[in-house]
Design an enzyme around this catalytic site. Structure first.
Site, PDB file in Angstrom:
ATOM      1  N   CYS A 137      41.719  44.201  36.820  1.00  0.00           N
ATOM      2  CA  CYS A 137      41.961  44.961  35.579  1.00  0.00           C
ATOM      3  C   CYS A 137      41.014  46.140  35.398  1.00  0.00           C
ATOM      4  O   CYS A 137      41.450  47.289  35.402  1.00  0.00           O
ATOM      5  CB  CYS A 137      41.839  44.019  34.378  1.00  0.00           C
TER       6      CYS A 137
HETATM    7  N1  LIG Z   1      44.136  38.665  36.121  1.00  0.00           N
HETATM    8  C1  LIG Z   1      43.888  39.077  34.901  1.00  0.00           C
HETATM    9  O1  LIG Z   1      42.868  38.734  34.327  1.00  0.00           O
HETATM   10  C2  LIG Z   1      44.871  39.981  34.162  1.00  0.00           C
HETATM   11  C3  LIG Z   1      44.669  40.193  32.783  1.00  0.00           C
HETATM   12  C4  LIG Z   1      45.561  40.989  32.082  1.00  0.00           C
HETATM   13  C5  LIG Z   1      46.609  41.601  32.763  1.00  0.00           C
HETATM   14  N2  LIG Z   1      46.780  41.414  34.109  1.00  0.00           N
HETATM   15  C6  LIG Z   1      47.913  42.065  34.742  1.00  0.00           C
HETATM   16  O2  LIG Z   1      48.922  41.087  34.982  1.00  0.00           O
HETATM   17  C7  LIG Z   1      49.633  41.402  36.179  1.00  0.00           C
HETATM   18  C8  LIG Z   1      49.583  40.229  37.127  1.00  0.00           C
HETATM   19  O3  LIG Z   1      48.239  40.014  37.520  1.00  0.00           O
HETATM   20  P1  LIG Z   1      47.693  38.607  38.012  1.00  0.00           P
HETATM   21  O4  LIG Z   1      46.230  38.683  37.891  1.00  0.00           O
HETATM   22  O5  LIG Z   1      48.432  37.509  37.339  1.00  0.00           O
HETATM   23  O6  LIG Z   1      48.123  38.665  39.553  1.00  0.00           O
HETATM   24  P2  LIG Z   1      48.030  37.453  40.617  1.00  0.00           P
HETATM   25  O7  LIG Z   1      47.840  38.075  41.936  1.00  0.00           O
HETATM   26  O8  LIG Z   1      47.065  36.412  40.146  1.00  0.00           O
HETATM   27  O9  LIG Z   1      49.470  36.796  40.563  1.00  0.00           O
HETATM   28  C9  LIG Z   1      50.627  37.490  40.836  1.00  0.00           C
HETATM   29  C10 LIG Z   1      51.626  36.543  41.503  1.00  0.00           C
HETATM   30  O10 LIG Z   1      52.841  37.261  41.637  1.00  0.00           O
HETATM   31  C11 LIG Z   1      53.422  36.940  42.894  1.00  0.00           C
HETATM   32  N3  LIG Z   1      54.304  38.042  43.233  1.00  0.00           N
HETATM   33  C12 LIG Z   1      53.983  39.286  43.633  1.00  0.00           C
HETATM   34  N4  LIG Z   1      55.078  40.034  43.756  1.00  0.00           N
HETATM   35  C13 LIG Z   1      56.119  39.261  43.439  1.00  0.00           C
HETATM   36  C14 LIG Z   1      57.519  39.474  43.372  1.00  0.00           C
HETATM   37  N5  LIG Z   1      58.051  40.668  43.638  1.00  0.00           N
HETATM   38  N6  LIG Z   1      58.301  38.438  43.020  1.00  0.00           N
HETATM   39  C15 LIG Z   1      57.778  37.225  42.738  1.00  0.00           C
HETATM   40  N7  LIG Z   1      56.454  36.970  42.767  1.00  0.00           N
HETATM   41  C16 LIG Z   1      55.639  37.973  43.111  1.00  0.00           C
HETATM   42  C17 LIG Z   1      52.230  36.743  43.830  1.00  0.00           C
HETATM   43  O11 LIG Z   1      52.572  35.905  44.916  1.00  0.00           O
HETATM   44  C18 LIG Z   1      51.193  36.085  42.896  1.00  0.00           C
HETATM   45  O12 LIG Z   1      51.220  34.683  42.946  1.00  0.00           O
HETATM   46  C19 LIG Z   1      48.998  42.669  36.719  1.00  0.00           C
HETATM   47  O13 LIG Z   1      49.714  43.776  36.253  1.00  0.00           O
HETATM   48  C20 LIG Z   1      47.623  42.649  36.095  1.00  0.00           C
HETATM   49  O14 LIG Z   1      47.064  43.940  35.971  1.00  0.00           O
HETATM   50  C21 LIG Z   1      45.928  40.593  34.806  1.00  0.00           C
END
Ligand SMILES: NC(=O)c1ccc[n+]([C@@H]2O[C@H](COP(=O)([O-])OP(=O)(O)OC[C@H]3O[C@@H](n4cnc5c(N)ncnc54)[C@H](O)[C@@H]3O)[C@@H](O)[C@H]2O)c1
Length: 411
Positions: free
Chosen positions: A260
């Site tokens: 982030c």
């Molecule tokens: N991690 C955080 O603390 C946080 C906080 C707020 C917002 N976000 C945002 O949330 C979003 C997700 O982040 P995250 O940290 O959960 O990511 P992550 O990597 O932990 O998880 C994402 C998951 O999505 C899966 N994936 C990827 N592409 C895919 C697709 N096309 N179809 C199905 N599954 C798919 C991956 O295998 C993975 O398991 C991002 O935009 C991030 O910026 C993250």
């Protein structure tokens, strides 16, 4: 009160799994779709891969038949609503990479067989829901769907603020979609905050993290100035933080990491450039924050009278304490700078067992010194038999650690 819904959540990582568990707690039926076969099989076996989400929460969902994980988008068919929570990283040139979001939107559009509420939780620039997600889902579908956004604010590892008590912003491409999304989130969040458009919600998320990014840059710069003046910056910050209004403490550190803080401001910057604008604050904070690993290694080099041929153990390689996430971790540039200075580098992390194809090294090896970048609570240095232990910052439980940022190097 909304009854039980059938919810499909695309992406079962930090954000998606958190929402899955929130929706399960409200009695909804959840299908978690993730293209990682490993994530899917471990969830279906009742195992959580995310800190702060217990195995029992997942196992209870699976055994009750309310939760199922799959890589098959077909299972989103018939859902009352779909939440998208896939990564939105930067590409190799540091530019926003929406390829996973694009692929998720296309896959979704191909399977939805009834008009569905599609909610985006992935972080991206203002206009993403309207200009990227909607055309892709609608374009792959014969139907018109409804679109809303609720940017996620999960702070992995935060024991005080979780899904229920963190207020949630909700915007929509129209009022119907926004109100449906509000009703859904009200089933497991105490406070939902409607905003007038999807773009307001998208921009608010970017501004929240840009605010942190810039303040971290400011405090990192201030720490360097204090170091040069011989003033202990942590004491200065603690003193300033006694002011009960108009001040919020940020702390200098070896750098920023995770999915982030280092990423979101650059989504704002890239979007601003499409309007012929550039944020000077983002540019200078990026320079400052990315300069910290070099600063810390230079301080270490000075402290030990040169790193050439020294056996150095880097301790803690994830981007923050008690989280095993190594995305954008400052340990990567730190290790490069240590190697550039001639050090022989190994790393140890009690919660990151494999990283970059390497395993965590044992603590009791032969090392000249250790440098603690991140101090996980599971860190146990009892077996340490090497030389001095340096750390980015002082640690209250380990007064013998030699801090590198907040105290002037010995001359
Ligand atoms: N991690 C955080 O603390 C946080 C906080 C707020 C917002 N976000 C945002 O949330 C979003 C997700 O982040 P995250 O940290 O959960 O990511 P992550 O990597 O932990 O998880 C994402 C998951 O999505 C899966 N994936 C990827 N592409 C895919 C697709 N096309 N179809 C199905 N599954 C798919 C991956 O295998 C993975 O398991 C991002 O935009 C991030 O910026 C993250």
């Amino acid at each position: 009160m909304l009854g039980s819904m059938r919810v499909a959540i695309i992406g079962q990582g930090y954000v998606g799994l958190t929402i899955s568990v929130g929706a399960l707690s409200a009695g909804h039926n959840v299908v978690g779709i993730d293209h990682s076969a490993q994530v899917v099989s471990s969830l279906n076996a009742g195992k959580s891969h995310i800190e702060g989400i217990s195995d029992s929460e997942i196992a209870t969902g699976i055994s009750s038949g309310k939760f199922l994980a799959s890589s098959n988008y077909e299972l989103a068919r018939g859902a009352d609503l779909v939440v998208i929570a896939v990564p939105t990283p930067l590409d190799e040139s540091g530019k926003p990479d929406l390829s996973l979001l694009v692929s998720a939107a296309k896959s979704l559009g191909a399977v939805l067989d009834a008009s569905t509420l599609v909610i985006n939780e992935s972080t991206s620039h203002p206009g993403t829901l309207r200009e990227v997600i909607k055309p892709l889902v609608d374009g792959a579908s014969t139907l018109k769907h409804r679109y809303a956004i609720s940017p996620e604010r999960v702070d992995p590892g935060n024991k005080k603020f979780g899904t229920r008590n963190t207020p949630r912003i909700v915007g929509g491409l129209d009022d119907v979609a926004r109100d449906e999304a509000l009703a859904f989130y009200r089933t497991f969040c105490d406070q939902v905050v409607p905003v007038s458009s999807a773009e307001v919600a998208e921009a608010a998320k970017l501004f929240e993290n840009t605010f942190r990014f810039i303040n971290i840059g400011l405090v990192n710069e201030f720490a360097q100035i204090m170091a040069a003046m011989g003033i202990p910056v942590n004491e200065v910050l603690n003193a300033a933080a006694t002011k009960p209004y108009g001040f919020m403490p940020f702390h200098p550190n070896v750098g920023i990491g995770g999915h982030c803080i280092p990423v979101d401001p650059l989504y704002l910057q890239a979007r601003a450039s499409e309007f012929g604008l550039s944020s000077k604050y983002i540019a200078v904070s990026e320079e400052m924050n990315h300069g910290m690993p070099k600063f810390v290694v230079a301080r270490l080099n000075h402290e030990v009278g040169g790193l050439a041929s020294k056996k150095v153990l880097v301790v803690g390689v994830s981007y923050k304490a008690d989280i095993a996430d190594t995305r954008e971790t400052p340990a990567t540039p730190c290790i490069s700078f240590l190697k550039e200075a001639g050090a022989i580098v190994s790393w140890h992390d009690p919660i990151v067992h494999k990283w970059n194809g390497e395993s965590s090294s044992p603590l009791n090896g032969e090392y000249d010194l250790a440098v603690v970048l991140v101090a996980h609570s599971q860190l146990n240095l009892d077996g340490w038999k090497g030389g001095p232990i340096y750390a980015a910052n002082p640690h209250p439980q380990f007064p013998n650690w030699i801090p590198l940022i907040s105290v002037l190097p010995k001359n």
